[in-house]
Design a protein around this motif. Structure first.
Motif, PDB file in Angstrom:
ATOM      1  N   ILE A   1      -4.731  -7.661   2.453  1.00 22.73           N
ATOM      2  CA  ILE A   1      -3.868  -6.529   2.772  1.00 22.73           C
ATOM      3  C   ILE A   1      -3.491  -6.574   4.246  1.00 22.73           C
ATOM      4  O   ILE A   1      -4.354  -6.724   5.121  1.00 22.73           O
ATOM      5  N   GLY A   2      -2.197  -6.420   4.509  1.00 19.79           N
ATOM      6  CA  GLY A   2      -1.723  -6.356   5.891  1.00 19.79           C
ATOM      7  C   GLY A   2      -2.073  -7.587   6.690  1.00 19.79           C
ATOM      8  O   GLY A   2      -1.784  -8.723   6.291  1.00 19.79           O
TER       9      GLY A   2
ATOM     10  N   VAL B   1      -6.023  -0.874   7.618  1.00 26.74           N
ATOM     11  CA  VAL B   1      -5.017  -0.910   6.561  1.00 26.74           C
ATOM     12  C   VAL B   1      -4.064   0.246   6.787  1.00 26.74           C
ATOM     13  O   VAL B   1      -4.496   1.359   7.111  1.00 26.74           O
TER      14      VAL B   1
ATOM     15  N   ASP C   1       1.648  -1.620   4.132  1.00 28.74           N
ATOM     16  CA  ASP C   1       1.177  -2.994   4.276  1.00 28.74           C
ATOM     17  C   ASP C   1       1.428  -3.790   2.998  1.00 28.74           C
ATOM     18  O   ASP C   1       1.304  -3.266   1.876  1.00 28.74           O
TER      19      ASP C   1
ATOM     20  N   LYS D   1      -3.162   5.477   7.958  1.00 24.84           N
ATOM     21  CA  LYS D   1      -3.915   4.247   8.171  1.00 24.84           C
ATOM     22  C   LYS D   1      -5.406   4.559   8.079  1.00 24.84           C
ATOM     23  O   LYS D   1      -5.817   5.705   8.245  1.00 24.84           O
TER      24      LYS D   1
ATOM     25  N   VAL E   1       0.860  -1.188   0.000  1.00 20.07           N
ATOM     26  CA  VAL E   1       0.000   0.000   0.000  1.00 20.07           C
ATOM     27  C   VAL E   1       0.897   1.239   0.000  1.00 20.07           C
ATOM     28  O   VAL E   1       1.643   1.466   0.956  1.00 20.07           O
TER      29      VAL E   1
END
Length: 244
Positions: free
Chosen positions: A174-175, A229, A233, A26, A8
């Motif tokens: 993601i992450g 997120v 990430d 975030k 990201v």
């Protein structure tokens, strides 16, 4: 099959639709997209949602993208609206709607989202750095990611072309486990050519996308599993039905 396809690079939300938004380090991903994203919009006298285009829901209000908005503590559910000269207004106060009406010489009102969704297509929208680089190569000048008002910018490194076009129907993880389901390409309109907060008009962008990528850039997406997120990430692509 699962592949790490990048990280990201950036996150954005737009607390008041069709205004410039805010970059985030975030964000919390909910079923309805990034928390506080486009939860407010500016409505015209006929009940349409002010935008850069005209559809059954939207009404063009040229110049609106030169205003900006942010949702921060202590009341993130009520964004602040900022005029081009820097004047600030709480979205739930009458002064905000009065300032907009005076600036655009028509009756405009700020409202929270209710039964009519504020997002154009889907709650989430993503772009890759590869697609931005491909478009810049076609244009001959750098292309600012802010022009496309995506929520997530995925850094895909040196991968050429428009790689996300091959991800339709897959999932991204993601992450720590946020999952989003990828839909079709995001259709583009005249808004990508228009000037906006911090960006001059660039009238050839839409034409280039029409000639080289079916007038689409980036992907529509929906949340499968929410969570936090963060910029940086990892992003994993899971191909196949339901991400299997």
């Amino acid at each position: 099959m699962a592949d790490i396809i990048g990280t990201v690079r950036a996150l954005y939300r737009y607390p008041v639709k069709s205004t410039a938004g805010q970059a985030l380090s975030k964000a919390f991903v909910t079923d309805s997209g990034l928390e506080h994203d486009r939860k407010w919009a500016i409505y015209t006298a006929d009940g349409g949602i002010a935008s850069g285009k005209r559809t059954h829901r939207f009404r063009p209000v040229p110049g609106l993208m030169h205003w900006s908005s942010s949702s921060d503590l202590p009341h993130p559910e009520v964004p602040m609206l900022f005029s081009p000269d820097g004047s600030a207004y709480r979205a739930d106060e009458p002064a905000a709607s009065r300032a907009l009406s005076e600036a655009f010489d028509q009756h405009l009102e700020l409202h929270r989202e209710t039964a009519t969704p504020h997002h154009d297509e889907t709650p989430l929208h993503l772009l890759t750095t590869s697609s931005l680089a491909a478009l810049a190569n076609l244009s001959g000048v750098p292309v600012d990611e802010g022009r496309f008002r995506a929520n997530l910018i995925i850094d895909t490194g040196p991968v050429p072309g428009f790689p996300e076009d091959q991800w339709i129907g897959s999932e991204l993880v993601i992450g720590d486990g946020v999952r989003i389901r990828l839909g079709s390409g995001m259709p583009r309109c005249v808004m990508v050519d228009q000037s906006q907060h911090g960006l001059a008009a660039e009238p050839k962008i839409l034409k280039l996308l029409g000639a080289h990528n079916n007038t689409k850039l980036g992907l529509q997406a929906h949340t499968v599993r929410g969570g936090v997120v963060r910029a940086g990430d990892s992003v994993v692509l899971r191909r196949g039905p339901a991400g299997m």
